[in-house]
Design a protein around this motif. Structure first.
Motif, PDB file in Angstrom:
ATOM      1  N   GLY A   1       0.811  -1.190   0.000  1.00  0.00           N
ATOM      2  CA  GLY A   1       0.000   0.000   0.000  1.00  0.00           C
ATOM      3  C   GLY A   1       0.850   1.246   0.000  1.00  0.00           C
ATOM      4  N   GLY A   2       0.191   2.368  -0.129  1.00  0.00           N
ATOM      5  CA  GLY A   2       0.881   3.652  -0.107  1.00  0.00           C
ATOM      6  C   GLY A   2       1.488   3.995  -1.450  1.00  0.00           C
ATOM      7  N   TYR A   3       2.188   5.080  -1.490  1.00  0.00           N
ATOM      8  CA  TYR A   3       2.831   5.537  -2.715  1.00  0.00           C
ATOM      9  C   TYR A   3       4.211   4.907  -2.798  1.00  0.00           C
ATOM     10  CZ  TYR A   3      -0.791   9.057  -2.581  1.00  0.00           C
ATOM     11  OH  TYR A   3      -1.983   9.690  -2.544  1.00  0.00           O
ATOM     12  N   THR A   4       4.354   3.949  -3.655  1.00  0.00           N
ATOM     13  CA  THR A   4       5.647   3.293  -3.808  1.00  0.00           C
ATOM     14  C   THR A   4       5.962   3.173  -5.288  1.00  0.00           C
ATOM     15  OG1 THR A   4       4.599   1.121  -3.804  1.00  0.00           O
ATOM     16  CG2 THR A   4       5.396   1.933  -1.690  1.00  0.00           C
ATOM     17  N   GLY A   5       7.131   2.720  -5.559  1.00  0.00           N
ATOM     18  CA  GLY A   5       7.494   2.442  -6.943  1.00  0.00           C
ATOM     19  C   GLY A   5       7.819   3.684  -7.734  1.00  0.00           C
ATOM     20  N   HIS A   6       7.047   3.930  -8.774  1.00  0.00           N
ATOM     21  CA  HIS A   6       7.367   4.969  -9.747  1.00  0.00           C
ATOM     22  C   HIS A   6       7.360   6.378  -9.154  1.00  0.00           C
ATOM     23  CE1 HIS A   6       7.354   2.036 -12.904  1.00  0.00           C
ATOM     24  NE2 HIS A   6       6.123   1.645 -12.585  1.00  0.00           N
ATOM     25  N   LEU A   7       6.452   6.674  -8.253  1.00  0.00           N
ATOM     26  CA  LEU A   7       6.377   8.021  -7.688  1.00  0.00           C
ATOM     27  C   LEU A   7       7.639   8.372  -6.913  1.00  0.00           C
ATOM     28  CD1 LEU A   7       4.808  10.632  -7.169  1.00  0.00           C
ATOM     29  CD2 LEU A   7       3.848   9.528  -5.146  1.00  0.00           C
ATOM     30  N   THR A   8       8.096   7.472  -6.069  1.00  0.00           N
ATOM     31  CA  THR A   8       9.299   7.760  -5.285  1.00  0.00           C
ATOM     32  C   THR A   8      10.524   7.881  -6.186  1.00  0.00           C
ATOM     33  OG1 THR A   8       9.580   5.403  -4.841  1.00  0.00           O
ATOM     34  CG2 THR A   8       8.432   6.699  -3.177  1.00  0.00           C
ATOM     35  N   ASP A   9      10.612   7.024  -7.188  1.00  0.00           N
ATOM     36  CA  ASP A   9      11.739   7.103  -8.129  1.00  0.00           C
ATOM     37  C   ASP A   9      11.694   8.397  -8.931  1.00  0.00           C
ATOM     38  OD1 ASP A   9      12.489   4.605  -7.238  1.00  0.00           O
ATOM     39  OD2 ASP A   9      11.526   3.553  -8.910  1.00  0.00           O
ATOM     40  N   TRP A  10      10.496   8.785  -9.381  1.00  0.00           N
ATOM     41  CA  TRP A  10      10.335   9.976 -10.206  1.00  0.00           C
ATOM     42  C   TRP A  10      10.699  11.241  -9.432  1.00  0.00           C
ATOM     43  CZ3 TRP A  10       7.251  14.360 -10.218  1.00  0.00           C
ATOM     44  CH2 TRP A  10       7.205  15.065 -11.420  1.00  0.00           C
ATOM     45  N   THR A  11      10.219  11.362  -8.183  1.00  0.00           N
ATOM     46  CA  THR A  11      10.535  12.558  -7.399  1.00  0.00           C
ATOM     47  C   THR A  11      12.025  12.635  -7.078  1.00  0.00           C
ATOM     48  OG1 THR A  11       9.924  11.403  -5.368  1.00  0.00           O
ATOM     49  CG2 THR A  11       8.270  12.823  -6.352  1.00  0.00           C
ATOM     50  N   ASN A  12      12.637  11.500  -6.852  1.00  0.00           N
ATOM     51  CA  ASN A  12      14.070  11.501  -6.588  1.00  0.00           C
ATOM     52  C   ASN A  12      14.847  11.907  -7.834  1.00  0.00           C
ATOM     53  OD1 ASN A  12      16.600  11.159  -5.609  1.00  0.00           O
ATOM     54  ND2 ASN A  12      16.343   9.046  -4.985  1.00  0.00           N
ATOM     55  N   GLN A  13      14.448  11.395  -8.981  1.00  0.00           N
ATOM     56  CA  GLN A  13      15.154  11.684 -10.226  1.00  0.00           C
ATOM     57  C   GLN A  13      14.971  13.135 -10.661  1.00  0.00           C
ATOM     58  OE1 GLN A  13      13.730   9.399 -13.533  1.00  0.00           O
ATOM     59  NE2 GLN A  13      15.396  10.006 -14.875  1.00  0.00           N
ATOM     60  N   HIS A  14      13.747  13.666 -10.595  1.00  0.00           N
ATOM     61  CA  HIS A  14      13.466  15.001 -11.113  1.00  0.00           C
ATOM     62  C   HIS A  14      13.750  16.128 -10.125  1.00  0.00           C
ATOM     63  CE1 HIS A  14      11.369  12.638 -14.154  1.00  0.00           C
ATOM     64  NE2 HIS A  14      11.494  13.703 -14.930  1.00  0.00           N
ATOM     65  N   PHE A  15      13.559  15.868  -8.838  1.00  0.00           N
ATOM     66  CA  PHE A  15      13.694  16.934  -7.851  1.00  0.00           C
ATOM     67  C   PHE A  15      14.776  16.675  -6.813  1.00  0.00           C
ATOM     68  CE2 PHE A  15       9.184  16.942  -9.152  1.00  0.00           C
ATOM     69  CZ  PHE A  15       9.163  18.178  -9.771  1.00  0.00           C
ATOM     70  N   GLY A  16      15.340  15.479  -6.813  1.00  0.00           N
ATOM     71  CA  GLY A  16      16.346  15.146  -5.816  1.00  0.00           C
ATOM     72  C   GLY A  16      15.761  15.002  -4.422  1.00  0.00           C
ATOM     73  N   LEU A  17      14.467  14.688  -4.339  1.00  0.00           N
ATOM     74  CA  LEU A  17      13.789  14.539  -3.056  1.00  0.00           C
ATOM     75  C   LEU A  17      13.569  13.068  -2.743  1.00  0.00           C
ATOM     76  CD1 LEU A  17      11.023  17.249  -3.464  1.00  0.00           C
ATOM     77  CD2 LEU A  17      13.143  17.442  -2.190  1.00  0.00           C
ATOM     78  N   VAL A  18      13.650  12.744  -1.476  1.00  0.00           N
ATOM     79  CA  VAL A  18      13.358  11.386  -1.031  1.00  0.00           C
ATOM     80  C   VAL A  18      12.043  11.435  -0.265  1.00  0.00           C
ATOM     81  CG1 VAL A  18      14.128   9.458   0.377  1.00  0.00           C
ATOM     82  CG2 VAL A  18      15.799  10.823  -0.883  1.00  0.00           C
ATOM     83  N   LEU A  19      11.036  10.737  -0.777  1.00  0.00           N
ATOM     84  CA  LEU A  19       9.739  10.707  -0.109  1.00  0.00           C
ATOM     85  C   LEU A  19       9.801   9.787   1.098  1.00  0.00           C
ATOM     86  CD1 LEU A  19       7.184  10.461  -3.048  1.00  0.00           C
ATOM     87  CD2 LEU A  19       7.836  12.462  -1.732  1.00  0.00           C
ATOM     88  N   ASP A  20       9.244  10.256   2.198  1.00  0.00           N
ATOM     89  CA  ASP A  20       9.151   9.444   3.404  1.00  0.00           C
ATOM     90  C   ASP A  20       7.725   8.915   3.477  1.00  0.00           C
ATOM     91  OD1 ASP A  20       9.559   8.231   5.835  1.00  0.00           O
ATOM     92  OD2 ASP A  20       9.374  10.087   6.981  1.00  0.00           O
ATOM     93  N   ILE A  21       7.535   7.668   3.101  1.00  0.00           N
ATOM     94  CA  ILE A  21       6.213   7.060   3.059  1.00  0.00           C
ATOM     95  C   ILE A  21       5.886   6.510   4.443  1.00  0.00           C
ATOM     96  CG2 ILE A  21       4.754   5.354   1.928  1.00  0.00           C
ATOM     97  CD1 ILE A  21       5.889   7.502   0.043  1.00  0.00           C
ATOM     98  N   VAL A  22       4.796   7.005   5.031  1.00  0.00           N
ATOM     99  CA  VAL A  22       4.367   6.536   6.345  1.00  0.00           C
ATOM    100  C   VAL A  22       3.320   5.458   6.129  1.00  0.00           C
ATOM    101  CG1 VAL A  22       3.297   7.190   8.514  1.00  0.00           C
ATOM    102  CG2 VAL A  22       4.811   8.785   7.347  1.00  0.00           C
TER     103      VAL A  22
END
Length: 93
Positions: A1-22
């Motif tokens: 569940g939650g936002y995993t996979g492509h969203l976390t990779d995309w934000t890291n690649q485009h913005f250099g951000l690491v999403l903290d999924i709770v």
């Protein structure tokens, strides 16, 4: 569940951000507040206090973004106006 996979990779690649999924623990039953979730819920509540943001009337995303920014600026102005301004008194000399 939650936002995993492509969203976390995309934000890291485009913005250099690491999403903290709770995520909710698997052993949790019933209502259990998630850490920092209240920040998101509070922000959504603030957005919905603006009449124009209750419904999505805008066709363009840049217009929607501008309305959200305008709403938050108005909120900040109300909060700043409600606070008494205190000046620091510097010693003479």
């Amino acid at each position: 569940g939650g936002y995993t996979g492509h969203l976390t990779d995309w934000t890291n690649q485009h913005f250099g951000l690491v999403l903290d999924i709770v995520r909710r623990g698997e052993d949790v039953r019933g209502f259990q507040p998630l850490p920092r979730r209240w920040v998101v819920e509070r922000s959504f509540a603030w957005f919905l206090r603006s009449r124009r943001l209750v419904r999505d009337y805008e066709r363009r995303t840049d217009t929607s973004e501008a309305v959200i920014r305008w709403s938050m600026i108005a909120l900040m102005n109300r909060r700043l106006a409600a606070q008494p301004h205190q000046r620091a008194v510097l010693p003479a000399g």
